[in-house]
Design an enzyme around this catalytic site. Structure first.
Site, PDB file in Angstrom:
ATOM      1  N   SER A   1     113.827  58.170 -23.683  1.00  0.00           N
ATOM      2  CA  SER A   1     113.889  59.583 -24.073  1.00  0.00           C
ATOM      3  C   SER A   1     113.437  60.498 -22.953  1.00  0.00           C
ATOM      4  O   SER A   1     113.948  61.613 -22.804  1.00  0.00           O
ATOM      5  CB  SER A   1     113.030  59.817 -25.315  1.00  0.00           C
ATOM      6  OG  SER A   1     111.671  59.523 -25.061  1.00  0.00           O
TER       7      SER A   1
ATOM      8  N   ASP B   1     106.453  58.735 -26.378  1.00  0.00           N
ATOM      9  CA  ASP B   1     105.930  57.826 -25.365  1.00  0.00           C
ATOM     10  C   ASP B   1     106.802  57.918 -24.114  1.00  0.00           C
ATOM     11  O   ASP B   1     107.849  58.571 -24.113  1.00  0.00           O
ATOM     12  CB  ASP B   1     105.886  56.390 -25.890  1.00  0.00           C
ATOM     13  CG  ASP B   1     107.273  55.873 -26.255  1.00  0.00           C
ATOM     14  OD1 ASP B   1     108.230  56.678 -26.238  1.00  0.00           O
ATOM     15  OD2 ASP B   1     107.399  54.684 -26.561  1.00  0.00           O
TER      16      ASP B   1
ATOM     17  N   ASP C   1     108.688  55.516 -21.311  1.00  0.00           N
ATOM     18  CA  ASP C   1     109.123  54.210 -20.823  1.00  0.00           C
ATOM     19  C   ASP C   1     109.330  54.323 -19.324  1.00  0.00           C
ATOM     20  O   ASP C   1     110.046  55.222 -18.858  1.00  0.00           O
ATOM     21  CB  ASP C   1     110.424  53.787 -21.505  1.00  0.00           C
ATOM     22  CG  ASP C   1     110.291  53.708 -23.010  1.00  0.00           C
ATOM     23  OD1 ASP C   1     109.410  52.970 -23.479  1.00  0.00           O
ATOM     24  OD2 ASP C   1     111.056  54.399 -23.722  1.00  0.00           O
TER      25      ASP C   1
ATOM     26  N   ASP D   1     104.931  52.559 -21.889  1.00  0.00           N
ATOM     27  CA  ASP D   1     105.419  51.179 -21.828  1.00  0.00           C
ATOM     28  C   ASP D   1     105.898  50.938 -20.408  1.00  0.00           C
ATOM     29  O   ASP D   1     106.886  51.544 -19.955  1.00  0.00           O
ATOM     30  CB  ASP D   1     106.560  50.962 -22.815  1.00  0.00           C
ATOM     31  CG  ASP D   1     106.085  50.953 -24.254  1.00  0.00           C
ATOM     32  OD1 ASP D   1     104.856  50.946 -24.477  1.00  0.00           O
ATOM     33  OD2 ASP D   1     106.937  50.969 -25.162  1.00  0.00           O
TER      34      ASP D   1
ATOM     35  N   LYS E   1     117.609  62.251 -33.905  1.00  0.00           N
ATOM     36  CA  LYS E   1     116.372  61.467 -33.886  1.00  0.00           C
ATOM     37  C   LYS E   1     115.381  61.983 -34.920  1.00  0.00           C
ATOM     38  O   LYS E   1     114.703  61.191 -35.595  1.00  0.00           O
ATOM     39  CB  LYS E   1     115.749  61.509 -32.489  1.00  0.00           C
ATOM     40  CG  LYS E   1     116.511  60.710 -31.442  1.00  0.00           C
ATOM     41  CD  LYS E   1     115.861  60.800 -30.069  1.00  0.00           C
ATOM     42  CE  LYS E   1     114.504  60.173 -30.050  1.00  0.00           C
ATOM     43  NZ  LYS E   1     113.917  60.139 -28.688  1.00  0.00           N
TER      44      LYS E   1
ATOM     45  N   TYR F   1     114.674  54.506 -38.047  1.00  0.00           N
ATOM     46  CA  TYR F   1     114.462  54.554 -36.597  1.00  0.00           C
ATOM     47  C   TYR F   1     113.407  53.508 -36.242  1.00  0.00           C
ATOM     48  O   TYR F   1     112.209  53.769 -36.308  1.00  0.00           O
ATOM     49  CB  TYR F   1     113.994  55.951 -36.185  1.00  0.00           C
ATOM     50  CG  TYR F   1     113.933  56.198 -34.688  1.00  0.00           C
ATOM     51  CD1 TYR F   1     114.902  56.977 -34.063  1.00  0.00           C
ATOM     52  CD2 TYR F   1     112.920  55.675 -33.898  1.00  0.00           C
ATOM     53  CE1 TYR F   1     114.852  57.229 -32.699  1.00  0.00           C
ATOM     54  CE2 TYR F   1     112.868  55.907 -32.532  1.00  0.00           C
ATOM     55  CZ  TYR F   1     113.831  56.678 -31.932  1.00  0.00           C
ATOM     56  OH  TYR F   1     113.783  56.919 -30.574  1.00  0.00           O
TER      57      TYR F   1
END
Length: 477
Positions: A14, A25, A27, A82, A143, A152
């Site tokens: 995202s 979050d 990534d 992450d 979303k 989701y």
């Protein structure tokens, strides 16, 4: 080599798509040179450095080297991150490295290819959409809708962020000049009646022509790909199904919610009303009368980190429980897993997080309504035990990590669940024993066997369920 060494950090998901928001979050992929090893250098050295940071910049550190995509999970300065790693066949990694070039995949193992694929897929999606601005606004809406309606969660068998992004990009390609308000309604109009397993893809699947020998999603060549129920194919080589976790149960729920969303959008477009009705949350605990309850517990001195690790493992296995229940009952008992986890107030003796699966029966056909069908009892004890046996095979299992499977009727939901789904002041008074039924209050236990059963120690949790006349009775092994 040390003076020239670099390891660029590239965001994906995202954040790279530009649809992140408050609470999202991040990534990120760390790209290292060829002489850097994932296990020793990334998880060992870097993981050790992160764990020893003393200024509380890094919290909730959780390395997961054995995951499908190896990852270090952590909260960095309050933001969930992450962190993935990929080593490329270069002695020096240029800061302007273009991962879209297929040559960077040469010599990579499968775990590294999966790690790199996040960045490659995000870049390819943005390249293939006709209007990036309209795509981002539409994806934010979809979303928001998917999270509100409980569909989701990749780990639970629903589409994740990448899958929803591909589905939105697909609709954007169909209507390249449409405004976001039109794209949102078209999204549901296109996908609600979609005939799965017909795949959704943004471009033709790119097959191996460079001798990279990487497995590409292709049901004509790969028998396993023919079993996928909801193919949403990633656009970057090697193409993969981003919804490989979807089961019959979750596909049924996804389809139902898409149809509801389509009906709501049609009303909005026809009446000119606001869009608020589309984002109304799904009231999971009002929809069903019976629930499977999976309690994930860490007893003794286990802390928040132990519970987070154990909870993640059990959560990743829940879709197997759902499939086993529907298989064991020959489809006469339908399951709806709730992606939301509910945490009980921790005590000095135990920490508990609960997951719930809604239970229902199929709607009878018209000819079946005319004939009164006898109630068929369902015995799920062996199904629950088999699920727990699989869960306890966790390689990092430690004493104190427990899981229990039981049945809750709606009126018997624990108070900590009601506190998280109802506004303050709306809780009904319940008897103390209703909050968390003890084995001694189980309808299947009796006084003569109570003391011996209470002292029995088993490696797995001792509560199983059997379904009789549509309800599960708690029993003690």
């Amino acid at each position: 080599m040390v003076s020239q060494a670099t390891a660029p950090v590239l965001p994906f998901g995202s954040y790279r798509l530009g649809v992140h928001g408050r609470g999202s979050d991040i990534d990120a992929l760390v790209v290292g040179p060829s002489y850097v090893d994932r296990d020793h250098d990334f998880f060992g050295v870097l993981g050790g450095v992160l764990s020893e940071m003393t200024d509380d910049a890094v919290t909730e550190l959780q390395p997961v080297p054995g995951a499908h995509v190896p990852v270090i999970k952590m909260r960095f300065r309050g933001v969930q991150v992450d962190l993935l790693f990929a080593s490329v066949c270069l002695a020096v990694v240029p800061e302007d490295l273009d991962l879209r070039d297929r040559s960077v995949l040469r010599g990579m193992d499968l775990a590294t290819v999966r790690s790199v694929n996040g960045v490659r897929v995000a870049d390819e999606i943005l390249r293939l959409v006709p209007d990036a601005g309209a795509f981002r606004t539409t994806l934010r809406c979809v979303k928001l809708w998917a999270k509100a309606r409980g569909v989701y969660s990749n780990v639970m068998g629903f589409p994740g962020g990448v899958a929803w992004a591909i589905l939105v990009a697909f609709v954007c390609q169909l209507y390249p000049n449409a405004a976001p308000s039109v794209l949102v309604s078209r999204f549901f109009k296109v996908l609600a009646p979609w005939k799965w397993p017909n795949p959704v893809k943004l471009r033709d699947i790119e097959h191996d022509d460079d001798d990279l020998r990487l497995l590409v999603w292709d049901p004509r060549r790969n028998p396993r790909d023919r079993t996928h129920l909801m193919p949403v194919v990633t656009p970057a080589y090697p193409c993969m199904n981003s919804c490989y976790n979807v089961s019959h149960a979750t596909l049924r729920t996804i389809t139902q919610q898409l149809q509801i969303g389509n009906a709501v959008c049609q009303k909005i477009v026809a009446s000119g009303a606001g869009w608020g009705a589309l984002f109304e949350p799904f009231h999971f605990f009002k929809e069903y009368k019976s629930y499977l309850r999976v309690d994930v517990k860490v007893a003794g001195g286990g802390g928040e980190g132990d519970l987070r690790e154990w909870k993640g493992w059990v959560e990743s296995r829940l879709r197997q429980l759902v499939m086993r229940v529907e298989t064991a009952t020959a489809g006469m008992l339908l399951c709806h897993p709730n992606p939301q986890a509910y945490a009980a107030k921790p005590t000095d003796l135990q920490r508990t997080t609960s997951f719930f699966v809604g239970l229902s029966k199929p709607q009878p056909q018209p000819q079946e309504k005319e004939q009164q069908q006898p109630q068929v009892p369902f015995d799920l004890r062996e199904t629950a035990e088999e699920f727990k046996r699989k869960v306890y095979m966790y390689v990092s299992w430690r004493p104190g990590m427990e899981v229990e499977v039981s049945h809750n009727r709606r009126k018997d939901l624990p108070s900590y669940v009601l506190e998280q789904i109802l506004p303050a002041g709306h809780l009904k008074r319940k008897r103390p024993q209703d909050d968390d039924p003890s084995p001694s209050s189980s309808p299947a236990s009796d006084d003569s066997e109570s003391s011996s059963r209470h002292t029995k120690r088993v490696e797995a949790a001792s509560t199983t369920g059997s379904l009789s006349d549509g309800t599960i009775e708690q029993r003690l092994v």
